[in-house]
Scaffold this motif. Structure first.
Motif, PDB file in Angstrom:
ATOM      1  N   LEU A  92      88.182-105.554  14.938  1.00 20.62           N
ATOM      2  CA  LEU A  92      88.160-106.027  16.247  1.00 20.62           C
ATOM      3  C   LEU A  92      88.949-105.241  17.231  1.00 20.62           C
ATOM      4  O   LEU A  92      88.566-104.987  18.367  1.00 20.62           O
ATOM      5  CB  LEU A  92      88.988-107.587  16.315  1.00 20.62           C
ATOM      6  CG  LEU A  92      88.875-108.337  17.350  1.00 20.62           C
ATOM      7  CD1 LEU A  92      88.609-109.674  17.080  1.00 20.62           C
ATOM      8  CD2 LEU A  92      90.311-108.305  18.186  1.00 20.62           C
ATOM      9  N   PRO A 125      79.641-103.337  19.204  1.00 22.24           N
ATOM     10  CA  PRO A 125      79.290-104.470  18.217  1.00 22.24           C
ATOM     11  C   PRO A 125      77.636-104.390  17.919  1.00 22.24           C
ATOM     12  O   PRO A 125      77.065-103.996  18.594  1.00 22.24           O
ATOM     13  CB  PRO A 125      79.477-105.328  19.302  1.00 22.24           C
ATOM     14  CG  PRO A 125      79.386-104.732  20.752  1.00 22.24           C
ATOM     15  CD  PRO A 125      79.973-103.586  20.534  1.00 22.24           C
ATOM     16  N   VAL A 135      81.074-107.426  24.578  1.00 22.29           N
ATOM     17  CA  VAL A 135      82.600-107.111  24.563  1.00 22.29           C
ATOM     18  C   VAL A 135      82.941-106.772  26.075  1.00 22.29           C
ATOM     19  O   VAL A 135      82.386-105.516  26.398  1.00 22.29           O
ATOM     20  CB  VAL A 135      82.869-106.122  23.579  1.00 22.29           C
ATOM     21  CG1 VAL A 135      84.659-105.865  23.729  1.00 22.29           C
ATOM     22  CG2 VAL A 135      82.620-106.605  22.003  1.00 22.29           C
ATOM     23  N   LEU A 168      86.743-102.432  18.566  1.00 25.03           N
ATOM     24  CA  LEU A 168      85.426-102.710  19.547  1.00 25.03           C
ATOM     25  C   LEU A 168      86.312-102.680  20.891  1.00 25.03           C
ATOM     26  O   LEU A 168      85.657-102.329  21.819  1.00 25.03           O
ATOM     27  CB  LEU A 168      85.047-104.264  19.382  1.00 25.03           C
ATOM     28  CG  LEU A 168      84.385-104.453  17.704  1.00 25.03           C
ATOM     29  CD1 LEU A 168      83.848-105.925  17.890  1.00 25.03           C
ATOM     30  CD2 LEU A 168      82.957-103.347  18.037  1.00 25.03           C
ATOM     31  N   ILE A 169      87.444-102.849  20.971  1.00 21.21           N
ATOM     32  CA  ILE A 169      88.226-103.182  22.340  1.00 21.21           C
ATOM     33  C   ILE A 169      88.434-101.544  22.817  1.00 21.21           C
ATOM     34  O   ILE A 169      88.042-101.374  23.817  1.00 21.21           O
ATOM     35  CB  ILE A 169      89.623-103.737  21.859  1.00 21.21           C
ATOM     36  CG1 ILE A 169      89.264-105.145  21.821  1.00 21.21           C
ATOM     37  CG2 ILE A 169      90.200-103.614  23.453  1.00 21.21           C
ATOM     38  CD1 ILE A 169      90.522-105.981  21.556  1.00 21.21           C
ATOM     39  N   ILE A 228      90.376-109.031  28.450  1.00 21.10           N
ATOM     40  CA  ILE A 228      89.528-108.756  27.225  1.00 21.10           C
ATOM     41  C   ILE A 228      88.549-110.035  27.086  1.00 21.10           C
ATOM     42  O   ILE A 228      89.198-111.146  26.873  1.00 21.10           O
ATOM     43  CB  ILE A 228      90.327-108.366  26.243  1.00 21.10           C
ATOM     44  CG1 ILE A 228      91.286-107.054  26.420  1.00 21.10           C
ATOM     45  CG2 ILE A 228      89.298-108.246  24.860  1.00 21.10           C
ATOM     46  CD1 ILE A 228      92.134-106.826  25.195  1.00 21.10           C
ATOM     47  N   VAL A 273      80.357-112.274  19.326  1.00 26.61           N
ATOM     48  CA  VAL A 273      80.298-110.596  18.721  1.00 26.61           C
ATOM     49  C   VAL A 273      80.248-110.663  17.227  1.00 26.61           C
ATOM     50  O   VAL A 273      80.914-111.353  16.483  1.00 26.61           O
ATOM     51  CB  VAL A 273      81.531-109.859  19.141  1.00 26.61           C
ATOM     52  CG1 VAL A 273      81.685-108.473  18.605  1.00 26.61           C
ATOM     53  CG2 VAL A 273      81.625-109.880  20.566  1.00 26.61           C
ATOM     54  N   MET A 312      85.242-111.469  24.735  1.00 27.77           N
ATOM     55  CA  MET A 312      84.142-111.424  23.481  1.00 27.77           C
ATOM     56  C   MET A 312      83.296-112.623  23.404  1.00 27.77           C
ATOM     57  O   MET A 312      83.807-113.700  23.409  1.00 27.77           O
ATOM     58  CB  MET A 312      84.971-111.044  22.247  1.00 27.77           C
ATOM     59  CG  MET A 312      85.697-109.778  22.051  1.00 27.77           C
ATOM     60  SD  MET A 312      86.094-109.296  20.464  1.00 27.77           S
ATOM     61  CE  MET A 312      86.833-107.767  20.667  1.00 27.77           C
ATOM     62  N   SER A 330      79.255-103.054  25.386  1.00 25.12           N
ATOM     63  CA  SER A 330      77.992-103.159  24.552  1.00 25.12           C
ATOM     64  C   SER A 330      76.912-102.093  25.166  1.00 25.12           C
ATOM     65  O   SER A 330      76.070-101.591  24.742  1.00 25.12           O
ATOM     66  CB  SER A 330      77.267-104.530  24.392  1.00 25.12           C
ATOM     67  OG  SER A 330      78.369-105.477  23.972  1.00 25.12           O
ATOM     68  N   ASN A 366      81.222-103.839  30.671  1.00 21.30           N
ATOM     69  CA  ASN A 366      80.454-104.362  29.298  1.00 21.30           C
ATOM     70  C   ASN A 366      80.636-103.349  28.303  1.00 21.30           C
ATOM     71  O   ASN A 366      79.760-102.461  28.592  1.00 21.30           O
ATOM     72  CB  ASN A 366      79.235-104.878  29.633  1.00 21.30           C
ATOM     73  CG  ASN A 366      78.592-105.780  28.459  1.00 21.30           C
ATOM     74  OD1 ASN A 366      78.853-105.339  27.390  1.00 21.30           O
ATOM     75  ND2 ASN A 366      77.558-106.506  28.823  1.00 21.30           N
TER      76      ASN A 366
END
Lengths: 299, 231
Positions: B44, B54, B59, B47-48, B2, B7, B4, B67, B65
């Motif tokens: 957070l 984001p 991320v 987002l994962i 993982i 972000v 970031m 995003s 990716n």
């Protein structure tokens, strides 16, 4: 294997969905059943009207008048040509027979015809057309074709009567189609609204499904199965009601229209109508659930 | 596993929940994300597993990716991520076994294989004897163990837990945390969001503290001690 397991899951989930919110599903089923019953009644009416049109249309004849001076053998040739062209049955009417018939039709004033110096009527041929030609267009083109033959002076058929009958049948059919489309669309939204309540009751389940990696198609599938089941049950109810209706009212209608109905005309829904209703029910249920679950996934 | 990079996450007409968050979590790590309420811990985690996107920054999860990920690809990403919530999110009208099997149905696992995997997973979390019970009849700790079983039954590479012990008493908290540590020992990357300082003190794992959306510190006390001892 995976597809099989998923299919089994969709069916199980759909049945569980129905069991959990039976009243909501019953409402949707009854709505579909009422709409399909109405559609089935319109369909039966159109069938009855078609039968009437065909019976009355069966009396439609094309009469061709030969030119002055034509002989009996000319008339027989024309009759043969028309018979082979239309697979109908043609009868040659001699001028004497035509005059006698006219005299009979004129009744009281018919005697004036005896004072005529000579018979002014020509040979004519009366053609009873085969079922395939009992439409306005077919009769019109057949009359035009006959008029183009060298021995023929004129051709006549009951154009107005045939056109009127066909127009009535067409109007009923179109009205039924438009009515079914409008009511069908309304039903889709009613079914969608009821299903949305059922879907709302299962929003937790959907949330978890999405969380553990279910695709939109996976989420939708059980609801679509539910919709299709509702439609099928609704159609089955409508069919049962139609059969009950035809069993109770059918014999009376058959008695009422006995003089115009073709022998063997069935007023109860036949297998093709049953299939049509089942398919329509399935389509209504599926469309309703598609709209409902689509709304849910968009939000 | 993982990553970031710078972000940011902000909602309309509100200050950002996350600001310039840059971090990296390796495969097989156990990480606490801590901070006061509203610090951005839940955001957070969201987002994962792609429950949120984001506002800015990148991320990456297992090299993908998020995003730029297509919506249609999100379900497949989630199949590799188990999620545990404070409020359990169990289906109350389904049995414990059915709740756990729910994840496997999504994957189209056959009935026989499904039953076998559920049985093994319930045994692993110590609930084999409660397979046919409804969740309401279980204690809070047991319910959370069912949630963990549901999150792990498809063997994800990442387990995210958002305040998994928030509703539990201290005894049950230890029970659940030991279970999560055991999951991590088997190779699963575990990220736990918590504001419970006693947990951080007891388990001494890598801790990322968020404050007002910023990373206040990212510390691995155990590693530091090992380095100090070595050096």
């Amino acid at each position: 294997m995976r597809a099989l397991a998923k299919t089994a899951y969709f069916w199980k989930s759909a049945v569980q969905g129905v069991q959990r919110t039976p009243l909501i599903h019953l409402l949707a089923v009854i709505t579909i059943a009422i709409v399909l019953l109405a559609a089935g009644l319109v369909r039966s009416s159109v069938q009855l009207l078609d039968s009437l049109t065909e019976t009355i249309g069966g009396d439609v004849e094309l009469t061709v008048y030969l030119k002055e001076g034509a002989t009996e053998s000319d008339a027989a040739d024309v009759a043969r040509t028309l018979e082979s062209r239309t697979r109908g049955s043609a009868v040659v009417v001699s001028p004497q027979a035509a005059l006698a018939r006219l005299r009979a039709e004129l009744r009281g004033v018919g005697d004036v015809l005896t004072d005529l110096p000579s018979n002014p009527l020509p040979y004519s041929v009366q053609l009873r057309v085969a079922p395939g030609f009992r439409t306005t267009d077919a009769l019109r083109s057949l009359a035009a074709e006959a008029k183009a033959m060298p021995e023929i002076q004129d051709a006549d058929y009951g154009e107005e009567a045939v056109a009127r009958l066909a127009a009535i049948a067409r109007a009923v059919r179109y009205a039924g189609l438009v009515g079914f489309t409008v009511i069908g669309l309304a039903t889709v939204f009613i079914v969608a609204a009821t299903l949305q309540l059922a879907i709302y009751a299962r929003r937790d389940e959907i949330e978890i499904q999405k969380l553990v990696g279910a695709t939109d198609r996976f989420v939708k599938a059980p609801f679509l199965v539910e919709g299709a089941l509702q439609g099928l049950v609704g159609a089955a109810l409508a069919l049962a009601a139609l059969w009950a209706f035809s069993a109770s009212v059918g014999p009376r209608l058959q008695l009422l229209f006995a003089f115009v109905l073709r022998p063997g005309t069935e007023l109860s829904p036949n297998p093709s109508v049953a299939w049509e209703l089942l398919l329509a029910g399935c389509a209504l249920g599926l469309s309703g659930s598609f709209v409902a679950v689509g709304r849910l996934l968009r939000t | 596993m993982i990553q970031m990079f710078h972000v940011y996450k902000a909602y309309a007409n509100a200050p950002p929940c996350l600001s310039d968050v840059t971090l990296q979590i390796e495969k097989g790590e156990f990480v606490f994300v801590t901070g006061p309420s509203g610090a951005g811990k839940t955001t957070l985690l969201k987002l994962i597993f792609c429950a949120e996107r984001p506002t800015d920054g990148q991320v990456l999860v297992e090299g993908r990716n998020l995003s730029r990920i297509k919506s249609s690809a999100i379900p497949f990403l989630r199949r590799n991520i188990g999620v545990v919530f404070q409020d359990f999110k169990l289906l109350t009208h389904r049995t414990v076994a059915e709740n756990v099997a729910f994840t496997l149905h999504v994957l189209g696992v056959s009935k026989v294989e499904c039953e076998e995997r559920v049985r093994k997973m319930l045994k692993r979390v110590g609930l084999a004897h409660k397979a046919d019970c409804l969740p309401q009849r279980l204690s809070g700790g047991e319910q959370q163990r069912v949630v963990i079983a549901r999150a792990l039954v498809n063997e994800p590479t990442i387990l995210l837990a958002d305040e998994p012990t928030g509703n539990l008493d201290p005894e049950l908290t230890v029970e659940i945390m030991d279970l999560l540590c055991g999951v991590n020992v088997r190779g699963t990357t575990v990220v736990v969001a918590t504001h419970d300082a006693s947990l951080l003190a007891r388990y001494r794992k890598r801790t990322i503290r968020l404050d007002g959306g910023f990373v206040a510190f990212d510390r691995n006390e155990l590693k530091e001690r090992v380095w100090m001892a070595a050096g």
